[in-house]
Design a protein around this motif. Structure first.
Motif, PDB file in Angstrom:
ATOM      1  N   ALA A   5       0.854  -1.199   0.000  1.00  0.00           N
ATOM      2  CA  ALA A   5       0.000   0.000   0.000  1.00  0.00           C
ATOM      3  C   ALA A   5       0.883   1.239   0.000  1.00  0.00           C
ATOM      4  CB  ALA A   5      -0.916  -0.010   1.219  1.00  0.00           C
ATOM      5  N   LYS A   6       0.623   2.153  -0.924  1.00  0.00           N
ATOM      6  CA  LYS A   6       1.417   3.389  -0.974  1.00  0.00           C
ATOM      7  C   LYS A   6       1.048   4.288   0.211  1.00  0.00           C
ATOM      8  CE  LYS A   6       2.433   5.662  -4.796  1.00  0.00           C
ATOM      9  NZ  LYS A   6       2.311   6.315  -6.124  1.00  0.00           N
ATOM     10  N   ASP A   7       2.008   5.089   0.610  1.00  0.00           N
ATOM     11  CA  ASP A   7       1.799   5.995   1.745  1.00  0.00           C
ATOM     12  C   ASP A   7       1.148   7.300   1.249  1.00  0.00           C
ATOM     13  OD1 ASP A   7       1.860   7.488   4.011  1.00  0.00           O
ATOM     14  OD2 ASP A   7       4.044   7.675   4.101  1.00  0.00           O
ATOM     15  N   PHE A   8      -0.095   7.491   1.634  1.00  0.00           N
ATOM     16  CA  PHE A   8      -0.791   8.725   1.261  1.00  0.00           C
ATOM     17  C   PHE A   8      -1.068   9.586   2.488  1.00  0.00           C
ATOM     18  CE2 PHE A   8      -2.019   5.836  -2.262  1.00  0.00           C
ATOM     19  CZ  PHE A   8      -1.600   6.612  -3.336  1.00  0.00           C
ATOM     20  N   SER A   9      -0.271   9.393   3.550  1.00  0.00           N
ATOM     21  CA  SER A   9      -0.534  10.120   4.800  1.00  0.00           C
ATOM     22  C   SER A   9      -0.407  11.637   4.611  1.00  0.00           C
ATOM     23  CB  SER A   9       0.393   9.626   5.913  1.00  0.00           C
ATOM     24  OG  SER A   9       1.738   9.742   5.518  1.00  0.00           O
ATOM     25  N   HIS A  10       0.311  12.062   3.557  1.00  0.00           N
ATOM     26  CA  HIS A  10       0.450  13.504   3.299  1.00  0.00           C
ATOM     27  C   HIS A  10      -0.900  14.163   2.959  1.00  0.00           C
ATOM     28  CE1 HIS A  10       0.738  11.529  -0.630  1.00  0.00           C
ATOM     29  NE2 HIS A  10       0.242  12.638  -1.143  1.00  0.00           N
ATOM     30  N   LEU A  11      -1.912  13.313   2.630  1.00  0.00           N
ATOM     31  CA  LEU A  11      -3.229  13.878   2.288  1.00  0.00           C
ATOM     32  C   LEU A  11      -4.081  14.145   3.530  1.00  0.00           C
ATOM     33  CD1 LEU A  11      -4.230  11.644  -0.779  1.00  0.00           C
ATOM     34  CD2 LEU A  11      -3.315  13.968  -0.845  1.00  0.00           C
ATOM     35  N   ILE A  12      -3.719  13.466   4.645  1.00  0.00           N
ATOM     36  CA  ILE A  12      -4.541  13.593   5.858  1.00  0.00           C
ATOM     37  C   ILE A  12      -4.484  15.034   6.380  1.00  0.00           C
ATOM     38  CG2 ILE A  12      -4.839  12.824   8.256  1.00  0.00           C
ATOM     39  CD1 ILE A  12      -3.547  10.125   7.360  1.00  0.00           C
ATOM     40  N   GLY A  13      -5.665  15.609   6.534  1.00  0.00           N
ATOM     41  CA  GLY A  13      -5.742  16.979   7.044  1.00  0.00           C
ATOM     42  C   GLY A  13      -5.409  18.035   6.013  1.00  0.00           C
ATOM     43  N   GLN A  14      -5.134  17.615   4.791  1.00  0.00           N
ATOM     44  CA  GLN A  14      -4.712  18.581   3.764  1.00  0.00           C
ATOM     45  C   GLN A  14      -5.732  18.771   2.647  1.00  0.00           C
ATOM     46  OE1 GLN A  14      -1.851  20.380   4.163  1.00  0.00           O
ATOM     47  NE2 GLN A  14      -1.837  19.294   6.123  1.00  0.00           N
ATOM     48  N   LEU A  15      -6.621  17.782   2.470  1.00  0.00           N
ATOM     49  CA  LEU A  15      -7.576  17.892   1.359  1.00  0.00           C
ATOM     50  C   LEU A  15      -8.762  18.763   1.768  1.00  0.00           C
ATOM     51  CD1 LEU A  15      -7.642  14.214   0.041  1.00  0.00           C
ATOM     52  CD2 LEU A  15      -6.707  16.207  -1.145  1.00  0.00           C
ATOM     53  N   PRO A  16      -8.990  19.867   1.070  1.00  0.00           N
ATOM     54  CA  PRO A  16     -10.158  20.692   1.400  1.00  0.00           C
ATOM     55  C   PRO A  16     -11.435  19.864   1.316  1.00  0.00           C
ATOM     56  CG  PRO A  16      -8.749  21.766  -0.240  1.00  0.00           C
ATOM     57  CD  PRO A  16      -8.224  20.381  -0.065  1.00  0.00           C
ATOM     58  N   GLY A  17     -12.321  20.058   2.290  1.00  0.00           N
ATOM     59  CA  GLY A  17     -13.619  19.376   2.265  1.00  0.00           C
ATOM     60  C   GLY A  17     -13.577  17.935   2.714  1.00  0.00           C
ATOM     61  N   MET A  18     -12.426  17.475   3.212  1.00  0.00           N
ATOM     62  CA  MET A  18     -12.333  16.096   3.703  1.00  0.00           C
ATOM     63  C   MET A  18     -11.609  16.093   5.044  1.00  0.00           C
ATOM     64  SD  MET A  18     -11.502  14.078   0.150  1.00  0.00           S
ATOM     65  CE  MET A  18     -12.225  12.500   0.460  1.00  0.00           C
ATOM     66  N   THR A  19     -12.283  15.561   6.055  1.00  0.00           N
ATOM     67  CA  THR A  19     -11.701  15.582   7.401  1.00  0.00           C
ATOM     68  C   THR A  19     -10.618  14.507   7.557  1.00  0.00           C
ATOM     69  OG1 THR A  19     -13.363  14.041   8.207  1.00  0.00           O
ATOM     70  CG2 THR A  19     -13.844  16.393   8.466  1.00  0.00           C
ATOM     71  N   ASP A  20      -9.789  14.697   8.581  1.00  0.00           N
ATOM     72  CA  ASP A  20      -8.748  13.707   8.907  1.00  0.00           C
ATOM     73  C   ASP A  20      -9.368  12.321   9.056  1.00  0.00           C
ATOM     74  OD1 ASP A  20      -7.571  16.118   9.328  1.00  0.00           O
ATOM     75  OD2 ASP A  20      -6.632  15.581  11.233  1.00  0.00           O
ATOM     76  N   LYS A  21     -10.501  12.294   9.798  1.00  0.00           N
ATOM     77  CA  LYS A  21     -11.120  11.006  10.111  1.00  0.00           C
ATOM     78  C   LYS A  21     -11.579  10.300   8.832  1.00  0.00           C
ATOM     79  CE  LYS A  21     -14.448   8.843  13.163  1.00  0.00           C
ATOM     80  NZ  LYS A  21     -15.790   8.981  13.730  1.00  0.00           N
ATOM     81  N   GLN A  22     -12.170  11.071   7.917  1.00  0.00           N
ATOM     82  CA  GLN A  22     -12.644  10.486   6.661  1.00  0.00           C
ATOM     83  C   GLN A  22     -11.475   9.887   5.863  1.00  0.00           C
ATOM     84  OE1 GLN A  22     -16.139  10.490   4.948  1.00  0.00           O
ATOM     85  NE2 GLN A  22     -14.769   8.845   4.359  1.00  0.00           N
ATOM     86  N   VAL A  23     -10.404  10.639   5.741  1.00  0.00           N
ATOM     87  CA  VAL A  23      -9.275  10.185   4.922  1.00  0.00           C
ATOM     88  C   VAL A  23      -8.527   9.038   5.620  1.00  0.00           C
ATOM     89  CG1 VAL A  23      -7.111  10.882   3.812  1.00  0.00           C
ATOM     90  CG2 VAL A  23      -9.063  12.437   3.794  1.00  0.00           C
ATOM     91  N   GLU A  24      -8.325   9.165   6.933  1.00  0.00           N
ATOM     92  CA  GLU A  24      -7.624   8.101   7.682  1.00  0.00           C
ATOM     93  C   GLU A  24      -8.377   6.773   7.599  1.00  0.00           C
ATOM     94  OE1 GLU A  24      -7.067   9.433  11.697  1.00  0.00           O
ATOM     95  OE2 GLU A  24      -5.228  10.485  11.210  1.00  0.00           O
ATOM     96  N   THR A  25      -9.690   6.841   7.802  1.00  0.00           N
ATOM     97  CA  THR A  25     -10.510   5.632   7.740  1.00  0.00           C
ATOM     98  C   THR A  25     -10.402   4.993   6.365  1.00  0.00           C
ATOM     99  OG1 THR A  25     -12.053   6.679   9.250  1.00  0.00           O
ATOM    100  CG2 THR A  25     -12.864   4.754   8.085  1.00  0.00           C
ATOM    101  N   HIS A  26     -10.442   5.833   5.357  1.00  0.00           N
ATOM    102  CA  HIS A  26     -10.407   5.334   3.984  1.00  0.00           C
ATOM    103  C   HIS A  26      -9.046   4.715   3.646  1.00  0.00           C
ATOM    104  CE1 HIS A  26     -12.213   6.194  -0.272  1.00  0.00           C
ATOM    105  NE2 HIS A  26     -11.992   4.928  -0.056  1.00  0.00           N
ATOM    106  N   LEU A  27      -7.990   5.341   4.137  1.00  0.00           N
ATOM    107  CA  LEU A  27      -6.650   4.776   3.902  1.00  0.00           C
ATOM    108  C   LEU A  27      -6.508   3.419   4.589  1.00  0.00           C
ATOM    109  CD1 LEU A  27      -4.422   7.981   4.185  1.00  0.00           C
ATOM    110  CD2 LEU A  27      -4.870   6.635   2.123  1.00  0.00           C
ATOM    111  N   GLY A  28      -7.171   3.281   5.735  1.00  0.00           N
ATOM    112  CA  GLY A  28      -7.163   1.990   6.440  1.00  0.00           C
ATOM    113  C   GLY A  28      -7.852   0.907   5.612  1.00  0.00           C
ATOM    114  N   LEU A  29      -8.960   1.263   4.972  1.00  0.00           N
ATOM    115  CA  LEU A  29      -9.663   0.301   4.120  1.00  0.00           C
ATOM    116  C   LEU A  29      -8.796  -0.090   2.923  1.00  0.00           C
ATOM    117  CD1 LEU A  29     -13.271   1.801   4.074  1.00  0.00           C
ATOM    118  CD2 LEU A  29     -12.609  -0.411   4.985  1.00  0.00           C
ATOM    119  N   TYR A  30      -8.148   0.895   2.343  1.00  0.00           N
ATOM    120  CA  TYR A  30      -7.240   0.647   1.203  1.00  0.00           C
ATOM    121  C   TYR A  30      -6.140  -0.343   1.602  1.00  0.00           C
ATOM    122  CZ  TYR A  30      -3.004   1.890  -1.539  1.00  0.00           C
ATOM    123  OH  TYR A  30      -1.835   1.864  -2.256  1.00  0.00           O
ATOM    124  N   ALA A  31      -5.543  -0.114   2.763  1.00  0.00           N
ATOM    125  CA  ALA A  31      -4.487  -1.026   3.227  1.00  0.00           C
ATOM    126  C   ALA A  31      -5.047  -2.445   3.399  1.00  0.00           C
ATOM    127  CB  ALA A  31      -3.899  -0.516   4.548  1.00  0.00           C
ATOM    128  N   GLY A  32      -6.299  -2.525   3.832  1.00  0.00           N
ATOM    129  CA  GLY A  32      -6.953  -3.825   4.010  1.00  0.00           C
ATOM    130  C   GLY A  32      -7.099  -4.573   2.691  1.00  0.00           C
TER     131      GLY A  32
END
Ligand SMILES: [Fe+2]
Length: 195
Positions: A5-32
């Motif tokens: 799984a590629k590291d996309f942690s640089h997007l957490i808290g940085q994407l306008p209109g998307m909360t940390d929780k939304q992006v973190e949760t989604h990255l967790g699913l991707y890793a799964g």
């Protein structure tokens, strides 16, 4: 090969209109999905295909889920790659191809929005190898509806898990926001690679 799984942690808290929780949760699913892809590929090597059967067979079940995990991994990779905190705009060759296919930027965006409303899965922007033009297609789950002879230029995740934390059931608002965070440089690079 081992899929990573590629590291996309640089997007957490940085994407306008998307909360940390939304992006973190989604990255967790991707890793799964990536983890399951490795697991399925490993088990396929060790499983005898001799008892395969349409109703049930261990090898058969692994084959039936292999594409779910593969597309689940690489559609998500494409999706996270094609978002950016920095505003960007389609231009040059890519913009020309969009105008050729849809007539205007507005009609292109209307297609993306309509496509997103039509599927619980994915919207993909592709270059079709048959007519050489850009198309949008919709996919169900991760493995259903991918048209052959197409290269993916942009992936839009329309599963509820992609937006429910931030937008509830308002998928249209999520798609409006997605169109503001698309990394058109990445989409243009993918397009150029095919030329
Ligand atoms: Fe997703």
């Amino acid at each position: 090969m081992i899929h990573i799984a590629k590291d996309f942690s640089h997007l957490i808290g940085q994407l306008p209109g998307m909360t940390d929780k939304q992006v973190e949760t989604h990255l967790g699913l991707y890793a799964g999905y990536v983890k399951k892809l490795n697991e399925i590929e490993e088990k396929l090597k060790l499983t005898d295909p001799v008892d395969s059967n349409y109703s049930y067979g261990v090898f058969s079940e692994l084959k039936r889920r292999e594409t779910v995990a593969f597309n689940g991994s690489y559609l998500h990779q494409s999706y996270f790659e094609n978002m950016t905190p920095q505003p960007s705009a389609a231009r040059d060759e890519l913009d020309k191809a969009i105008i050729e296919a849809w007539g205007s930027r507005e009609k292109f965006e209307a297609d993306i929005k309509g496509s997103a409303a039509s599927t619980p899965g994915w919207v993909i922007l592709t270059k079709n190898q048959v007519d050489g033009r850009l198309h949008t297609y919709i996919m169900y789950e991760h493995h259903i509806g991918f048209p052959i002879k197409n290269d993916v230029l942009m992936a839009l995740d329309c599963w509820e898990h992609a937006f429910a934390i931030d937008y509830g059931t308002n998928k249209a608002a999520y798609v409006d926001n997605f169109l503001k965070v698309v990394d058109w440089e990445v989409v243009a690079q993918r397009y150029q690679t095919l030329r």
